[in-house]
Design an enzyme around this catalytic site. Sequence first.
Site, mmCIF file in Angstrom:
data_model
loop_
_atom_site.group_PDB
_atom_site.id
_atom_site.type_symbol
_atom_site.label_atom_id
_atom_site.label_comp_id
_atom_site.label_asym_id
_atom_site.label_seq_id
_atom_site.Cartn_x
_atom_site.Cartn_y
_atom_site.Cartn_z
ATOM 1 N N LYS A 56 -39.945 -1.218 11.554
ATOM 2 C CA LYS A 56 -40.087 0.034 10.807
ATOM 3 C C LYS A 56 -38.921 0.980 11.086
ATOM 4 C CE LYS A 56 -45.151 -0.187 10.738
ATOM 5 N NZ LYS A 56 -46.407 0.449 11.221
ATOM 6 N N CYS A 74 -43.219 3.389 15.070
ATOM 7 C CA CYS A 74 -44.373 3.076 15.927
ATOM 8 C C CYS A 74 -45.314 2.105 15.225
ATOM 9 C CB CYS A 74 -45.158 4.341 16.278
ATOM 10 S SG CYS A 74 -44.234 5.604 17.147
ATOM 11 N N ASP A 75 -45.998 1.318 16.031
ATOM 12 C CA ASP A 75 -47.049 0.464 15.480
ATOM 13 C C ASP A 75 -48.078 0.193 16.578
ATOM 14 O OD1 ASP A 75 -47.629 -1.263 12.915
ATOM 15 O OD2 ASP A 75 -48.247 -2.451 14.641
ATOM 16 N N SER A 76 -49.340 0.151 16.200
ATOM 17 C CA SER A 76 -50.410 -0.066 17.167
ATOM 18 C C SER A 76 -51.166 -1.356 16.878
ATOM 19 C CB SER A 76 -51.394 1.116 17.144
ATOM 20 O OG SER A 76 -50.749 2.321 17.508
#
Length: 224
Positions: A56, A74-76
Site C-alpha cells: 500500500k 498499514c494493514d492488520s
Amino acid sequence: MTRLILASQSPARTKLLTEAGIHHEVLVSDVDEDAVQARYGVTDAHDTALLLARAKAEAVASLPDAEGALVIGCDSVFEFDGESHGKPYTVDIAKERMLRMSGSKGVLHTGHWLVDCRETAADMNDGETAVGTGATVGAVSSAEVHFAEMSEKDIDAYIATGEPLHCAGSFTIDGLGGAFIRKVDGDPHAVVGLSISTLRDLLGQANVGITELWTHNGSEAGSE
C-alpha cells in the site's frame, strides 16, 4: 511543514492520527490484497500484515501527489488458532469466527511501512540541501486480544450493525466491538490499526521527529 500521507481509507486510522495531533493527508492505494498475497504466497499473519502495508505504501509513494512527502501504509491481520484472519466481509464468516473467538484470545498484527519520497542528496543540485533519506522501512506491532464470553444473540446483534464485516478479525476495539474485549496485552493502538509509537520509530529512521508533525490544533490534522 513535513508532509505525511496515510495510504489508507480507514476512518479509524485517520481518526487516531487526528486525535494524536498528527497532521496528515489521506491518499488511498488501489492495491489488490488478494493478488499481492497470491503473488508472494505469504501465509504467516505477522508477515502478511507487513507485506500488505508495504504494498500500500509503495503504491501511493509512486503517485505524483506523494512527491516530497512521507508515506505510511498499514494493514492488520488477526491470528487465531494458527490461522490468519482478514476482513470477513460476509455474515456467515463473521459469525463462525466470533463463535470461536468467544471467551478466547488471539493476536492482532498491524504492519507499518514508511516510504520517504523527499529529495535526497542524489536528486539535488550543488549547493542545495537535501532533507530526504530514501528510507523505506517497516515494522509490525502486535497485541494479544482477550475476548469476553459472547452469546449468539450478542454476536447476531453485533454483526447486524455491519461493523465487524470490514474489520480484520471481525471486531473493533474503538467501536461497538469494544464491549466484547476483556483486555489487551500490548499496544492498544495496534488493535485500532496504527501504532503511534511504531510510527514514531519509523519516522526516526527517516530523520523526522514525530513532534514535527504535531499541529497547533489537533482538529487540523487530516483535514486535507
